[in-house]
Every structure is written in structure tokens, then in C-alpha cells.
Design an enzyme around this catalytic site. Structure first.
Site: not given
Length: 456
Positions: A174, A203
């Protein structure tokens, strides 16, 4: 009469996350009659999740059904969608071990679930279990779509694609949509008024552009405003959810690279060699970096859950809000054909030309009845691609270790990790890996315990 989908949740003992995903699903009319199969090896947590799932159904007044399973293949039988969310080895002993042993060698971490020695060890523990799910899927539900929410996301996605390319899978995080909301908060604008495009690796994906949609239909580049606000001390605003985690590192990187990165500052700080240094406490203070953050969160979550689970058990109904997770969007689009765009982690098949073929990349994906279709990005700015490749190297070597069952590649992955290499010498890295592998032996495949020649 139209058939309702079957949705299997592996790791359903993660009750809060299960509540968010299943709650999203049940609020979609096309999915509201789904059969939800909850699977976990922890029968107590599984029972708690069943209570929550049934109260969700009751609260929403939908016709969905629930079953619980401790047998993985039984839960997967004839399913349409597989949601995976688990942590092999748990907070104790494995997460604690991933922090405490490196600390003995002078290597400090913040989250330790994606890259670095903590991410490598977690990948070694996790991938074999993901592979076992793939094997069962091929036996009892070969057309099912796997929605994988497990860290280390990039390593997991890459390893699944390498060994089981026929599995329909996507890794979900998310951070892309979450960061847009954080920036909208700093800028005091509606997140729905931000247009963006993002690409990279999990990430460490960067926004190619961030623009505010103006009333007259034009677009304003938000990057100059973010940089100016940071330099004037107005951004980032204080954290709305965790006072330990101020978002300074990412703003600093924006000024250095010209693009904003998706994952949080406490995560990003341990993916690079510049922020966490044993003899530089000033850097930790300047950039608000919380060492050992993940273990602290785990303890807080465990304590919070003790009271929360009693509330769930005693409540007649459960409040249901839409989360920003992509799972229900994907299921709805595949089931109904209604198109949507999500950000997913997939094997790089030329989508990002400046990153290695077959690595795991995070890109926008079209979803409809044809499934998950990644979009072409092309070449990234050179500085971004170069930084991503420093993380892709350890990911690749961890996957290589898993595929070849060669312990030497675990050392190679650790020695090429940017943060580890900046803090430890080669002898320290080898000794640390040996100690971690020995301590984790009950959670790792047997081949990881085979010694290699010093000259390997």
C-alpha cells in the site's frame, strides 16, 4: 444463477489485516456472496478471525459464507482468489533474532523485513512456504490468482516467478497509494486531486510525476512545492500515526534525486548507506530515524490486540470502513470485467527497460477479465535506476540461493547489501550470517545448514 467466487485467505490469523481485506471484499456487490475460506496453523487465532469474519457478514447484511481450515490444500480446493499474509517464525523468535544478532556485530536496523540482513533472512524463511502454496494451487485450483501481501515482497515475487512461472500472481503493497495520501496531508489538498505515475521496485519506487489537478483542468507539478516546503521547515508535518516516525529521510532524498520515493523514511533509511552509521548518532537525530522500530511496533500491536479481540468477541456488530488495499479492486475487476488500475509487483518482462529482465518491479497494472496486465514504463531516470540496482543485487542473490540451494549466495547477498557493506567487513558479515543461519535453523530449509569452503 451466477456463481459466487471462492476466496481463500492463507495466514488468516492476521486478524486485523484479514478484517480489512474481507471487509473491502464484502462491500462489493459482485463479491458479497463469496465463500471465504480462512486458513491458519494457529487454531486460536483462526477462531478469532472466524468470529470477526462472521460479524462482518452480519453487520453488512450480505450472503457470504465462511469456513475455517488448518489444512492448506483443503482451503485452496477450487478457489478463485488466494490472499496470502503471514510471517514465518513470527515476532518471537525470528524477528527478534533478526535484530539482536546483527546488533552484536554493530549493525543496526529499523524494520528489517525487506532488504538488509533481516530481509534476506526473512526471504529464506518465507519463500519455501510460498512455493508450497504454489504447488497446492497447481494441484487443486490452477486458474486461481494469488494476491501476495508478504515481505520481503520483491524477493518473494521474484522467487515465485522463477520457480512457478505459470502461477498467476501479483505482489501487493500500500506504499504507492499511502504515500499520495501522506503528501496530500502535508500539502493540504485532497488526495483525489493528485495525478501521479510511479515505477520502480517494491519499497523503492519513485513518482515519475506528482501533479495537482487544478479547477481549470490544468496540472501543477507538486515537486517544487514539496522541496520548497521541506527547505523552509514546513514539511513534513508531524506524523499523524506514529510520533517516532517523522518523514524526513524521504524529503531529503527528494532534494538529492528530484523524485519522491514510495516507502516510509524508517524503511528507506536501511536500504541505503547514508543514514544509519554506528558512530553518527547525529544523523539519527537529524533525520528522525527510529532504530529497532519494528520490534517496538510488534510489542505495541500484541498489547493492542489483547483488548481489541475482546471487543470484537463482545460486539454485536463491527464497524466496516474501506481500506486502501488493492485486493478487492483486483477481485472485482477480474470477476466482473470492470477495468481498474492498481500498482502491483510483477516479474520484469521489459516493463522497465533500465532494470534487469526478470527482477521484480512495481508498476501500474490494468486489471479486467483478462487478469493483471502490467504496463510499459520504459527507461527510468539514471540516478533512480542506479539506486534501485543496489537493492536488486541482494534480492537476486537471495533468490539464487533459494533456487540453487547454495549457501554461499547468502553470504554474497549480505556482502552486497548497501547498509551492511557500509558498516561491516567481510569477516564480520560471514560470521553474522553463520550465526543467524544457525539460530534460525528450525525455520529454514535444510540446505542452509550445509557449510561451504572458505574459498567458495
Amino acid at each position: 444463477m451466477a456463481r459466487n467466487p471462492k476466496i481463500t485467505f492463507i495466514g488468516a490469523g492476521s486478524t486485523t489485516f484479514m478484517k480489512n481485506i474481507i471487509g473491502d471484499i464484502l462491500q462489493r456487490s459482485a463479491l458479497s456472496g463469496a465463500h471465504v475460506a480462512l486458513m491458519d496453523i494457529n487454531e486460536e487465532r483462526l477462531g478469532e478471525s472466524e468470529i470477526v469474519a462472521r460479524k462482518l457478514i452480519s453487520t453488512l447484511g450480505v450472503s457470504a459464507t465462511v469456513s475455517t481450515h488448518t489444512n492448506q490444500m483443503e482451503a485452496l480446493d477450487s478457489t478463485d482468489f488466494v490472499v496470502v499474509a503471514f510471517q514465518i517464525g513470527g515476532f518471537e523468535p525470528c524477528t527478534v533474532t533478526d535484530f539482536e544478532i546483527p546488533k552484536k556485530y554493530g549493525l543496526r536496523q529499523t524494520i528489517a523485513d525487506t532488504l538488509g540482513i533481516g530481509g534476506i533472512m526473512r526471504g529464506l524463511r518465507t519463500v519455501p512456504h510460498l512455493w508450497s502454496i504454489c504447488e497446492d494451487i497447481l494441484k487443486v485450483c490452477p486458474d486461481a490468482v494469488m494476491l501476495q501481501y508478504v515481505n520481503p515482497m520483491a524477493i518473494n515475487t521474484w522467487a515465485i516467478a522463477q520457480k512457478y512461472p505459470q502461477i498467476k500472481q501479483v505482489g501487493l503493497c500500500h506504499s504507492v497509494q499511502g504515500t499520495v495520501k501522506e503528501l496530500a496531508h502535508d500539502l493540504d489538498i485532497d488526495p483525489a486531486k493528485i495525478r501521479f505515475r510511479c515505477a520502480g521496485i517494491n519499497h523503492m519506487a519513485f513518482y515519475q510525476y506528482l501533479e495537482e489537478i487544478k479547477e481549470d483542468g490544468t496540472f501543477e507539478d507538486l515537486t517544487p512545492r514539496l522541496i520548497k516546503g521541506y527547505r523552509e521547515g514546513r514539511y513534513p508535518k508531524p506524523s499523524t500515526w506514529n510520533p517516532r516516525c517523522q518523514n524526513v529521510v524521504r524529503y531529503e532524498m527528494l532534494t538529492r534525486l528530484g523524485h519522491f520515493v514510495t516507502e516510509s523514511s524508517e524503511h528507506f533509511a536501511e536500504y541505503v548507506p547514508w543514514f544509519i552509521k554506528r558512530d553518527r548518532p547525529d544523523l539519527l537525530e537529524k533525520f528522525s530515524i527510529p532504530l529497532d522500530e519494528y520490534p517496538v511496533r510488534c510489542v505495541e500491536q500484541i498489547e493492542r490486540w489483547k483488548s481489541q479481540v475482546e471487543d470484537y468477541k463482545n460486539a454485536e456488530s463491527i464497524e466496516v470502513e474501506r481500506s486502501h488495499e488493492y485486493a478487492s479492486t483486483i477481485m472485482n475487476s477480474i470477476w466482473t470485467g470492470e477495468p481498474a488500475v492498481i500498482y502491483g509487483n510483477v516479474q520484469n518482462k521489459g516493463y522497465i527497460t533500465s532494470l534487469p529482465q526478470d527482477c521484480a518491479v512495481e508498476v501500474p497494472c490494468l486489471v479486467d477479465r483478462n487478469g493483471i496486465q502490467p504496463t510499459y514504463i520504459g527507461k527510468l531516470p539514471a540516478q533512480l535506476a542506479a539506486l534501485m540496482r543496489t537493492n536488486i543485487g541482494p534480492q537476486e542473490l537471495t533468490v539464487e540461493a533459494l533456487m540453487t540451494e547454495k549457501r554461499e549466495h547468502i553470504y554474497h547477498a549480505a556482502m552486497l547489501d548497501p547498509h551492511t557493506a557500509a558498516e561491516l567487513d567481510l569477516d564480520q558479515i560471514w560470521a553474522m550470517v553463520d550465526e543467524l543461519l544457525g539460530t534460525h535453523k528450525d525455520w529454514l530449509p535444510a540446505w542452509t545448514q550445509k557449510q561451504v569452503l572458505e574459498t567458495a
